[in-house]
Design an enzyme around this catalytic site. Structure first.
Site, PDB file in Angstrom:
ATOM      1  CG  ASP A  41      -8.222  30.915  21.162  1.00 22.24           C
ATOM      2  OD1 ASP A  41      -9.158  30.208  20.740  1.00 22.24           O
ATOM      3  OD2 ASP A  41      -8.166  32.140  20.978  1.00 22.24           O
ATOM      4  CG  ASP A  69     -14.838  26.065  27.103  1.00 22.86           C
ATOM      5  OD1 ASP A  69     -15.167  27.229  27.405  1.00 22.86           O
ATOM      6  OD2 ASP A  69     -15.674  25.208  26.766  1.00 22.86           O
ATOM      7  CB  VAL A  70     -12.628  31.450  28.825  1.00 19.20           C
ATOM      8  CG1 VAL A  70     -11.241  31.662  28.231  1.00 19.20           C
ATOM      9  CG2 VAL A  70     -13.727  31.816  27.827  1.00 19.20           C
ATOM     10  CE1 TYR A 161     -19.393  41.794  22.600  1.00 13.79           C
ATOM     11  CE2 TYR A 161     -19.965  44.107  22.321  1.00 13.79           C
ATOM     12  CZ  TYR A 161     -19.021  43.105  22.356  1.00 13.79           C
ATOM     13  OH  TYR A 161     -17.686  43.406  22.171  1.00 13.79           O
ATOM     14  CE  LYS A 165     -17.161  42.083  25.489  1.00 12.64           C
ATOM     15  NZ  LYS A 165     -15.875  41.440  25.870  1.00 12.64           N
ATOM     16  CB  THR A 198     -10.184  41.861  15.069  1.00 15.12           C
ATOM     17  OG1 THR A 198     -11.547  42.004  15.517  1.00 15.12           O
ATOM     18  CG2 THR A 198      -9.290  42.883  15.753  1.00 15.12           C
TER      19      THR A 198
END
Length: 261
Positions: A41, A69-70, A161, A165, A198
């Site tokens: 993360d 950092d993805v 988004y 996705k 979440t």
């Protein structure tokens, strides 16, 4: 160290976005069922806290934490090397890290569009690209990519988004076919949740109050309520296990019936 029994005993899993929410829930569930887990993360302190909790419950050496950092390819390369060394290999990749928060098409800033696409889509590409080299030596393997029900059903307010996705959904199928054609026993599937309890719902809860916000969201779902992190973690467990050995290139909808309408 991770227990020798369980549904994913012997598996070695790398989970992005592991500091909280669905990533943390997935890491905990996999460890409960015998896997070793690396939590990655951008929030290293958060990932370390979750790893410490897992190790306290299941023994030292069950979980590890790494800063990642993805969106950065060099970090992916380095961290996967470190994770593979820590766990003694890599057999499961959970691409969970993602963000939302975009807005209507005409007012959406191009920089935010690019950020959402980078975090949500580039991360899956980079993760799969660089994890496969490690996973080849640890077959059977499983790549689990977090899409969303918003990757299958559009709305009018979240173009970045929705698009990101949807890209994860189809990229997951591409990865599945690539692995199959390479003769690899490595599967790739996508998970499509709806609203889950979440921290991603925190802004909504702050606006309306948690109980009212959850009720408002629940009214959009045929089952009448939002989901819990455990609902998603159990799906990750199934896809990571050999129980799903004949499932690849598929999408698992965890949406309380929204897509059935």
């Amino acid at each position: 160290m991770a227990q020798s029994t369980g549904r994913v005993a012997g598996k070695k899993a790398f989970v992005t976005g592991g500091a909280q929410g669905l990533g943390a829930a997935a890491g905990r569930r996999l460890a409960e069922e015998g896997a070793r887990v690396c939590l990655a993360d951008i929030n290293l302190a958060g990932a370390q806290a979750v790893a410490a909790e897992i190790n306290a419950a299941h023994g030292a050496g069950t979980a590890f934490a790494f800063a990642l950092d993805v969106t950065q390819e060099d970090q992916w390369i380095a961290v996967l090397e470190q994770a593979s060394a820590a766990m003694g290999g890599l057999s499961v990749l959970v691409n969970n890290a993602g963000i939302g928060g975009d807005g209507p098409l005409e007012t959406l800033d191009f920089a935010l569009w690019k950020k959402v696409m980078s975090v949500n889509v580039d991360s899956v590409f980079l993760g799969a690209k660089h994890a496969l080299g490690h996973m080849r030596a640890n077959q059977p393997g499983s790549i689990i990519n977090f899409s969303s029900i918003a990757g299958l059903i559009a709305n009018g307010n979240s173009p970045a988004y929705n698009a990101s996705k949807a890209a994860v959904w189809l990229l997951s199928k591409n990865i599945a076919l690539y692995c199959a054609k390479q003769g690899l026993d490595i599967r790739s599937n996508s998970i499509h949740p709806t609203f889950i309890d979440t921290p991603i719902l925190d802004p909504f809860s702050e606006r309306f109050g948690k109980e009212a916000a959850h009720a408002k969201l629940g009214r959009q779902i045929p089952l009448g309520h939002i989901g819990e992190p455990a609902d998603i973690a159990n799906a990750v467990l199934y896809l990571a296990s050999d129980e799903s050995k004949f499932m690849t290139g598929a999408e698992l909808k965890l949406d309380g019936g929204i897509s059935a309408m």
